[in-house]
Write an enzyme that holds these catalytic residues in place. Structure first.
Site, PDB file in Angstrom:
ATOM      1  CD  GLU A  29       3.826 -23.959  47.819  1.00 29.49           C
ATOM      2  OE1 GLU A  29       3.395 -22.800  47.701  1.00 29.49           O
ATOM      3  OE2 GLU A  29       3.440 -24.902  47.118  1.00 29.49           O
ATOM      4  CE  LYS A  63       4.325 -20.811  36.626  1.00 25.70           C
ATOM      5  NZ  LYS A  63       2.987 -21.037  37.193  1.00 25.70           N
ATOM      6  CE  LYS A 105       6.837 -23.294  41.021  1.00 28.70           C
ATOM      7  NZ  LYS A 105       5.931 -24.267  41.628  1.00 28.70           N
ATOM      8  CD  GLU A 144      12.123 -16.687  47.521  1.00 31.92           C
ATOM      9  OE1 GLU A 144      11.303 -17.490  48.018  1.00 31.92           O
ATOM     10  OE2 GLU A 144      11.964 -15.465  47.534  1.00 31.92           O
TER      11      GLU A 144
HETATM   12  P1  ATP Z   1      -0.018 -20.532  39.839  1.00 33.85           P
HETATM   13  O1  ATP Z   1      -0.131 -20.648  41.313  1.00 33.85           O
HETATM   14  O2  ATP Z   1       1.076 -19.598  39.394  1.00 33.85           O
HETATM   15  O3  ATP Z   1      -1.321 -20.320  39.120  1.00 33.85           O
HETATM   16  P2  ATP Z   1       0.379 -23.327  39.788  1.00 33.85           P
HETATM   17  O4  ATP Z   1      -0.585 -23.519  40.886  1.00 33.85           O
HETATM   18  O5  ATP Z   1       0.304 -24.219  38.590  1.00 33.85           O
HETATM   19  O6  ATP Z   1       0.439 -21.860  39.231  1.00 33.85           O
HETATM   20  P3  ATP Z   1       3.176 -23.351  39.850  1.00 33.85           P
HETATM   21  O7  ATP Z   1       3.154 -23.171  38.393  1.00 33.85           O
HETATM   22  O8  ATP Z   1       3.817 -24.575  40.344  1.00 33.85           O
HETATM   23  O9  ATP Z   1       1.762 -23.356  40.488  1.00 33.85           O
HETATM   24  O10 ATP Z   1       3.924 -22.076  40.496  1.00 33.85           O
HETATM   25  C1  ATP Z   1       3.530 -21.092  41.382  1.00 33.85           C
HETATM   26  C2  ATP Z   1       3.398 -21.564  42.825  1.00 33.85           C
HETATM   27  O11 ATP Z   1       4.632 -22.001  43.379  1.00 33.85           O
HETATM   28  C3  ATP Z   1       3.013 -20.466  43.802  1.00 33.85           C
HETATM   29  O12 ATP Z   1       1.658 -20.158  43.727  1.00 33.85           O
HETATM   30  C4  ATP Z   1       3.405 -21.070  45.138  1.00 33.85           C
HETATM   31  O13 ATP Z   1       2.353 -21.875  45.611  1.00 33.85           O
HETATM   32  C5  ATP Z   1       4.540 -22.014  44.812  1.00 33.85           C
HETATM   33  N1  ATP Z   1       5.842 -21.677  45.407  1.00 33.85           N
HETATM   34  C6  ATP Z   1       6.726 -22.583  45.859  1.00 33.85           C
HETATM   35  N2  ATP Z   1       7.831 -22.018  46.312  1.00 33.85           N
HETATM   36  C7  ATP Z   1       7.690 -20.689  46.184  1.00 33.85           C
HETATM   37  C8  ATP Z   1       8.525 -19.566  46.475  1.00 33.85           C
HETATM   38  N3  ATP Z   1       9.731 -19.693  46.996  1.00 33.85           N
HETATM   39  N4  ATP Z   1       8.045 -18.326  46.173  1.00 33.85           N
HETATM   40  C9  ATP Z   1       6.805 -18.170  45.627  1.00 33.85           C
HETATM   41  N5  ATP Z   1       5.980 -19.210  45.339  1.00 33.85           N
HETATM   42  C10 ATP Z   1       6.411 -20.455  45.595  1.00 33.85           C
END
Ligand code: ATP
Length: 572
Positions: free
Chosen positions: A291, A412, A241, A239
């Site tokens: 999101e 991710k 992000k 997907e």
């Molecule tokens: P985390 O939430 O994993 O602690 P983080 O806040 O630093 O880490 P990222 O490392 O950027 O965030 O990655 C995870 C986040 O990406 C998810 O918590 C969600 O908010 C976001 N996200 C964006 N697109 C998607 C998607 N398609 N599916 C799941 N999450 C997504």
């Protein structure tokens, strides 16, 4: 249980520097508590009145507390203020100012009064209630009640410690798993504790998801290449992000609640999403996630995170909603019409989600492909980056929704860690140094930071961070840290270094570093034989991350993985 007895426990918990002893004290406290006071005792121990997702705040400023204390004791406000400036602790001030023995109240009575204070609107009303509360408390009781009221209990007890103590209560490892499972499904540790005390482990076996109780969010692991995604997941969903707010939406009839990544209630901040859910979703009860981010309607482009983040405010929300309306890209379905979807495979959840989400202006589905080809993933990734997205999320097709845990069911891949640069790291501040030279005038020269170790529920140091903040930010940071300073090392912090000032592990910052090295000075990943891990040339890239709690910082295990990733990259 009498509130006095609880206060005595708080006193002992506060004084210990050993996490094991802390768990033992909690265990003994829980043994003595009655079933209908368990929830209240758990909330109070965490320094809360209700779990954060209920959105109930005490709304009592220090100023208001001082006023109430002055009226209750008859001591002049001025004198109290002077004394407060010296100690900086209103709880201690109440302890020293109160001269009566109190009314020997039950925990439940004090709790009820606290809740009543939180729920009353007017300032005058609050002061009157505070005065009457104080009059009923002995000095020791007042010390802790006052700290709860102004949000400064600081016992240093985390949820994991409470879970450990609860499992001691019912014996064994399976107890811990059941408690964790129930907690992951409702985010309300008080409720779980109460059910456990009432009905034992079998009550937890039958614990179910409920609309209005946020499910602790599933989190993603990271990798550094498209090949590794395919190697780990095989055929998988990939997907886009999106870089916005992760939201969990709960709907029951016309009632809708919105929770943040941190499981705080944020319903009022997203009026356009709220009304879209009410209008466009034709199912009665549903929990789903997505999101939310600002999209330029004219061009279809995604605005940068700085634009989306502006929505996090109390005032002017509606104006912002007009100017930068958010789109919710939905990506998971957790519950529908009484049925728990978290246990179903991802692909089944997604198919159902496609029926639930109408693809209106505000509610859309996340873009997704299903593939087993690294080439296709690569193309999807490049395309996402070109369109201003953060990267991609790959998901294991047959995996359940693993509430409250981070694992390789979701992976991710971001632009930043496709290069040699590892990725940013989220660390929690555990102390600070006064600083030398030019910095000395600010009174803060650097912070000691740690990562989280979920196995032992402790924070282990990885670095000192002394750059990345502006002068103004350092000043602000020092101010915030002084509010949570402690006179001894917090029981859950494991450190060889001794900062000038210890603080309660609460604030998370994001840092960048050149690399991760081994170091005998830090405790992250340290064993009897091996040195720990440390960040080389760390610099802060964000101010305090309000969306993260201390336990959401990166873990020791992740630091070790990044260390190994970096070795791989440098070999290639
Ligand atoms: P985390 O939430 O994993 O602690 P983080 O806040 O630093 O880490 P990222 O490392 O950027 O965030 O990655 C995870 C986040 O990406 C998810 O918590 C969600 O908010 C976001 N996200 C964006 N697109 C998607 C998607 N398609 N599916 C799941 N999450 C997504």
């Amino acid at each position: 249980m009498k509130f006095f007895e609880l206060s005595e426990y708080f006193q002992r918990i506060e004084q210990t520097t050993s996490r094991l002893e802390m768990a033992d004290l909690l265990h003994s406290l829980f043994e003595r508590a009655g079933a209908d006071e368990m929830d209240k005792i758990v909330y109070l121990t965490l320094g809360e009145i209700l779990p954060p997702f209920r959105g109930v705040e005490m709304g009592v400023s220090e100023r208001l507390m001082l006023e109430a204390l002055s009226k209750a004791t008859g001591i002049k406000l001025k004198d109290l203020e002077t004394a407060y400036k010296k100690t900086g602790d209103l709880g201690e001030l109440a302890f020293e100012s109160i001269r009566w023995q109190g009314r020997s109240l039950e925990v439940s009575q004090v709790y009820k009064e606290l809740l009543d204070i939180a729920q009353s609107r007017g300032t005058l009303d609050k002061v009157m209630k505070l005065i009457s509360l104080l009059k009923g408390l002995s000095p020791l009781e007042a010390r802790y009640a006052v700290r709860v009221v102004i949000g400064r209990l600081r016992l240093g007890v985390g949820e994991a410690t409470i879970i450990d103590a609860l499992s001691l209560l019912s014996g064994g490892r399976s107890a811990k798993e059941l408690i964790e499972r129930a907690y992951n499904l409702c985010s309300d540790l008080g409720l779980v504790a109460k059910r456990l005390k009432e009905g034992g482990l079998s009550a937890l076996e039958h614990f179910k998801i409920q609309v209005g109780y946020p499910i602790r969010m599933a989190l993603a692991e990271r990798v550094s290449s498209v090949e590794e995604i395919i190697r780990r997941l095989g055929r998988c969903a990939v997907e886009a992000k999106y870089d916005g707010f992760r939201l969990q939406i709960h709907k029951e009839g016309n009632r809708v609640e919105i929770y943040s990544r941190n499981l705080e209630r944020m319903t009022e901040m997203f009026p356009e999403i709220l009304s879209a859910v009410q209008k466009d979703i034709r199912f009665n009860s549903v929990i789903f996630e997505g999101e939310a981010l600002a999209v330029n309607e004219e061009t279809g482009e995604f605005y940068p995170f700085q634009v989306t983040i502006q929505r996090k405010r109390k005032y002017g929300v509606h104006e912002y909603a007009k100017e930068y309306p958010l789109v919710l890209f939905s990506f998971d379905l957790l519950y529908l019409e009484g049925e728990d979807f978290t246990v179903k495979p991802f692909i089944e959840r997604r198919r159902k989600l496609e029926e639930v989400i109408p693809n209106s202006n505000t509610l859309r589905l996340s873009e997704m492909i299903i593939t087993d080809s690294a080439k296709e993933v690569e193309n999807f990734f490049e395309d996402a980056i070109t369109r201003g997205l953060e990267g991609i999320m790959a998901k294991r097709l047959d995996a359940p929704y693993t509430a409250g845990s981070r694992n390789f069911n979701w992976i991710k891949l971001k632009r930043s860690y496709k290069g040699a640069l590892a990725d940013t790291i989220d660390v929690v501040i555990v102390g600070y140094y006064y600083g030398k030279g030019a910095r000395a005038k600010l009174g803060i020269g650097g912070v000691l930071v740690a990562v989280y170790d979920p196995q032992t529920d402790t924070f282990k140091t990885v670095s000192k961070v002394g750059s990345g903040f502006t002068e103004e930010e350092w000043v602000r940071l020092k101010h915030m840290l002084d509010e949570i300073r402690l006179d001894h090392r917090p029981a859950r912090v494991d450190s060889i270094l001794e900062p000038d000032v210890w603080v309660e592990p609460r604030y998370v910052i994001t840092v960048n570093a050149d690399e991760i090295t081994r170091s005998p000075l830090h405790t992250a990943g340290r064993t009897l034989e091996e040195p720990g891990y440390a960040l080389r040339f760390p610099r802060a890239v964000s101010f305090i991350r309000e969306d993260k709690k201390a336990e959401d910082a990166n873990t020791v295990e992740e630091i070790i993985r990044l260390y190994q990733l970096q070795k791989k990259v440098s070999v290639e």
